[in-house]
Design a protein around this motif. Structure first.
Motif, PDB file in Angstrom:
ATOM      1  N   TRP A  17       0.855  -1.175   0.000  1.00 42.96           N
ATOM      2  CA  TRP A  17       0.000   0.000   0.000  1.00 42.96           C
ATOM      3  C   TRP A  17       0.895   1.230   0.000  1.00 42.96           C
ATOM      4  N   THR A  18       0.435   2.282  -0.629  1.00 41.94           N
ATOM      5  CA  THR A  18       1.244   3.503  -0.673  1.00 41.94           C
ATOM      6  C   THR A  18       0.745   4.570   0.290  1.00 41.94           C
ATOM      7  N   PHE A  19      -0.288   4.273   1.053  1.00 43.86           N
ATOM      8  CA  PHE A  19      -0.774   5.289   1.986  1.00 43.86           C
ATOM      9  C   PHE A  19       0.120   5.358   3.221  1.00 43.86           C
ATOM     10  N   THR A  20       0.066   6.503   3.862  1.00 41.91           N
ATOM     11  CA  THR A  20       0.913   6.776   5.029  1.00 41.91           C
ATOM     12  C   THR A  20       0.164   6.504   6.329  1.00 41.91           C
ATOM     13  N   GLY A  21       0.893   6.497   7.410  1.00 49.03           N
ATOM     14  CA  GLY A  21       0.277   6.374   8.722  1.00 49.03           C
ATOM     15  C   GLY A  21      -0.669   7.527   9.011  1.00 49.03           C
ATOM     16  N   GLU A  22      -0.314   8.721   8.562  1.00 49.21           N
ATOM     17  CA  GLU A  22      -1.185   9.881   8.762  1.00 49.21           C
ATOM     18  C   GLU A  22      -2.512   9.690   8.025  1.00 49.21           C
ATOM     19  N   GLN A  23      -2.449   9.130   6.825  1.00 53.33           N
ATOM     20  CA  GLN A  23      -3.672   8.875   6.078  1.00 53.33           C
ATOM     21  C   GLN A  23      -4.520   7.799   6.755  1.00 53.33           C
ATOM     22  N   VAL A  24      -3.870   6.789   7.332  1.00 58.95           N
ATOM     23  CA  VAL A  24      -4.604   5.765   8.087  1.00 58.95           C
ATOM     24  C   VAL A  24      -5.320   6.427   9.254  1.00 58.95           C
ATOM     25  N   GLU A  25      -4.612   7.262   9.993  1.00 60.21           N
ATOM     26  CA  GLU A  25      -5.218   7.942  11.137  1.00 60.21           C
ATOM     27  C   GLU A  25      -6.400   8.805  10.704  1.00 60.21           C
ATOM     28  N   GLU A  26      -6.248   9.555   9.627  1.00 65.52           N
ATOM     29  CA  GLU A  26      -7.343  10.399   9.141  1.00 65.52           C
ATOM     30  C   GLU A  26      -8.556   9.560   8.738  1.00 65.52           C
ATOM     31  N   SER A  27      -8.322   8.441   8.084  1.00 68.06           N
ATOM     32  CA  SER A  27      -9.426   7.568   7.669  1.00 68.06           C
ATOM     33  C   SER A  27     -10.147   6.988   8.882  1.00 68.06           C
ATOM     34  N   VAL A  28      -9.385   6.515   9.848  1.00 63.58           N
ATOM     35  CA  VAL A  28      -9.991   5.963  11.062  1.00 63.58           C
ATOM     36  C   VAL A  28     -10.855   7.024  11.736  1.00 63.58           C
ATOM     37  N   ARG A  29     -10.349   8.234  11.855  1.00 61.50           N
ATOM     38  CA  ARG A  29     -11.093   9.307  12.529  1.00 61.50           C
ATOM     39  C   ARG A  29     -12.311   9.757  11.724  1.00 61.50           C
ATOM     40  N   ARG A  30     -12.259   9.653  10.405  1.00 62.07           N
ATOM     41  CA  ARG A  30     -13.441   9.971   9.596  1.00 62.07           C
ATOM     42  C   ARG A  30     -14.570   8.989   9.891  1.00 62.07           C
ATOM     43  N   HIS A  31     -14.229   7.724  10.005  1.00 62.84           N
ATOM     44  CA  HIS A  31     -15.241   6.694  10.251  1.00 62.84           C
ATOM     45  C   HIS A  31     -15.691   6.647  11.714  1.00 62.84           C
ATOM     46  N   TRP A  32     -14.751   6.834  12.629  1.00 62.25           N
ATOM     47  CA  TRP A  32     -15.026   6.730  14.063  1.00 62.25           C
ATOM     48  C   TRP A  32     -14.357   7.911  14.763  1.00 62.25           C
ATOM     49  N   PRO A  33     -15.032   9.054  14.822  1.00 64.52           N
ATOM     50  CA  PRO A  33     -14.421  10.279  15.353  1.00 64.52           C
ATOM     51  C   PRO A  33     -13.872  10.157  16.774  1.00 64.52           C
ATOM     52  N   ASP A  34     -14.401   9.251  17.569  1.00 64.36           N
ATOM     53  CA  ASP A  34     -13.920   9.105  18.941  1.00 64.36           C
ATOM     54  C   ASP A  34     -12.774   8.100  19.063  1.00 64.36           C
ATOM     55  N   ALA A  35     -12.287   7.588  17.941  1.00 64.68           N
ATOM     56  CA  ALA A  35     -11.199   6.599  17.973  1.00 64.68           C
ATOM     57  C   ALA A  35      -9.930   7.207  18.563  1.00 64.68           C
ATOM     58  N   VAL A  36      -9.141   6.344  19.176  1.00 61.89           N
ATOM     59  CA  VAL A  36      -7.834   6.737  19.690  1.00 61.89           C
ATOM     60  C   VAL A  36      -6.796   6.103  18.762  1.00 61.89           C
ATOM     61  N   VAL A  37      -5.966   6.950  18.186  1.00 57.80           N
ATOM     62  CA  VAL A  37      -4.894   6.480  17.308  1.00 57.80           C
ATOM     63  C   VAL A  37      -3.608   7.060  17.854  1.00 57.80           C
ATOM     64  N   SER A  38      -2.690   6.187  18.245  1.00 57.64           N
ATOM     65  CA  SER A  38      -1.445   6.674  18.832  1.00 57.64           C
ATOM     66  C   SER A  38      -0.258   6.060  18.117  1.00 57.64           C
ATOM     67  N   SER A  39       0.823   6.791  18.131  1.00 60.23           N
ATOM     68  CA  SER A  39       2.057   6.295  17.540  1.00 60.23           C
ATOM     69  C   SER A  39       3.117   6.177  18.625  1.00 60.23           C
ATOM     70  N   ALA A  40       2.757   5.542  19.721  1.00 56.51           N
ATOM     71  CA  ALA A  40       3.667   5.392  20.853  1.00 56.51           C
ATOM     72  C   ALA A  40       4.889   4.559  20.477  1.00 56.51           C
ATOM     73  N   PHE A  41       4.712   3.645  19.533  1.00 56.95           N
ATOM     74  CA  PHE A  41       5.822   2.835  19.061  1.00 56.95           C
ATOM     75  C   PHE A  41       6.226   3.369  17.696  1.00 56.95           C
ATOM     76  N   GLU A  42       7.501   3.490  17.453  1.00 59.20           N
ATOM     77  CA  GLU A  42       8.036   4.185  16.285  1.00 59.20           C
ATOM     78  C   GLU A  42       7.446   3.722  14.954  1.00 59.20           C
ATOM     79  N   ASP A  43       7.330   2.440  14.729  1.00 58.03           N
ATOM     80  CA  ASP A  43       6.900   1.935  13.428  1.00 58.03           C
ATOM     81  C   ASP A  43       5.445   1.481  13.395  1.00 58.03           C
ATOM     82  N   PHE A  44       4.675   1.776  14.445  1.00 56.17           N
ATOM     83  CA  PHE A  44       3.310   1.277  14.526  1.00 56.17           C
ATOM     84  C   PHE A  44       2.335   2.366  14.949  1.00 56.17           C
ATOM     85  N   LEU A  45       1.136   2.288  14.398  1.00 51.63           N
ATOM     86  CA  LEU A  45       0.004   3.048  14.913  1.00 51.63           C
ATOM     87  C   LEU A  45      -0.843   2.072  15.719  1.00 51.63           C
ATOM     88  N   GLU A  46      -1.196   2.442  16.899  1.00 52.10           N
ATOM     89  CA  GLU A  46      -2.111   1.648  17.710  1.00 52.10           C
ATOM     90  C   GLU A  46      -3.489   2.278  17.572  1.00 52.10           C
TER      91      GLU A  46
END
Length: 123
Positions: A17-46
């Motif tokens: 996939w060519t999308f970025t972590g930021e795009q994943v976060e934006e998509s998640v928040r569009r679908h579920w505005p109350d979602a928690v998306v964190s990048s506490a680990f360098e290579d992962f979004l939780e």
């Protein structure tokens, strides 16, 4: 000890996939505005999102390998909903595969036949 599922683009046939972590976060928040998306680990979004009342999804998106991962625990509906919606948003034409951590046998999944069919594809 439980198993884990992984879902990614069919890299063998089309590349990652060519999308970025930021795009994943934006998509998640569009679908579920109350979602928690964190990048506490360098290579992962939780990602934690309440998909429906009482149905929480907990999963990760690994930047380096471009794969979603989640534990094999019921209900699978919740994390699979996220895994279905985000790639449909960001890369709807890219084929998707899934595998379980202990055998890594890639199985194609179809994003075009609706959420319920997508979920059944993992069963």
């Amino acid at each position: 000890m439980g198993s884990g599922f992984y879902v990614s683009a069919d890299q063998e046939h089309v590349g990652p996939w060519t999308f970025t972590g930021e795009q994943v976060e934006e998509s998640v928040r569009r679908h579920w505005p109350d979602a928690v998306v964190s990048s506490a680990f360098e290579d992962f979004l939780e990602i934690e999102a309440e998909i429906a009342p009482g149905r929480r999804a907990e999963l990760s998106f690994g930047h380096r390998h471009g794969a979603f991962s989640f534990e094999d625990r019921e209900p699978l509906f919740a994390p699979l909903t996220v895994v279905y919606e985000v790639p449909r948003d960001l890369a709807p034409e890219v084929p998707v595969v899934w595998w379980i951590d202990y055998d890594a046998e890639l199985t194609r999944m179809n994003l075009n036949d609706g959420l319920q069919s997508f979920i059944r594809g993992l069963a």
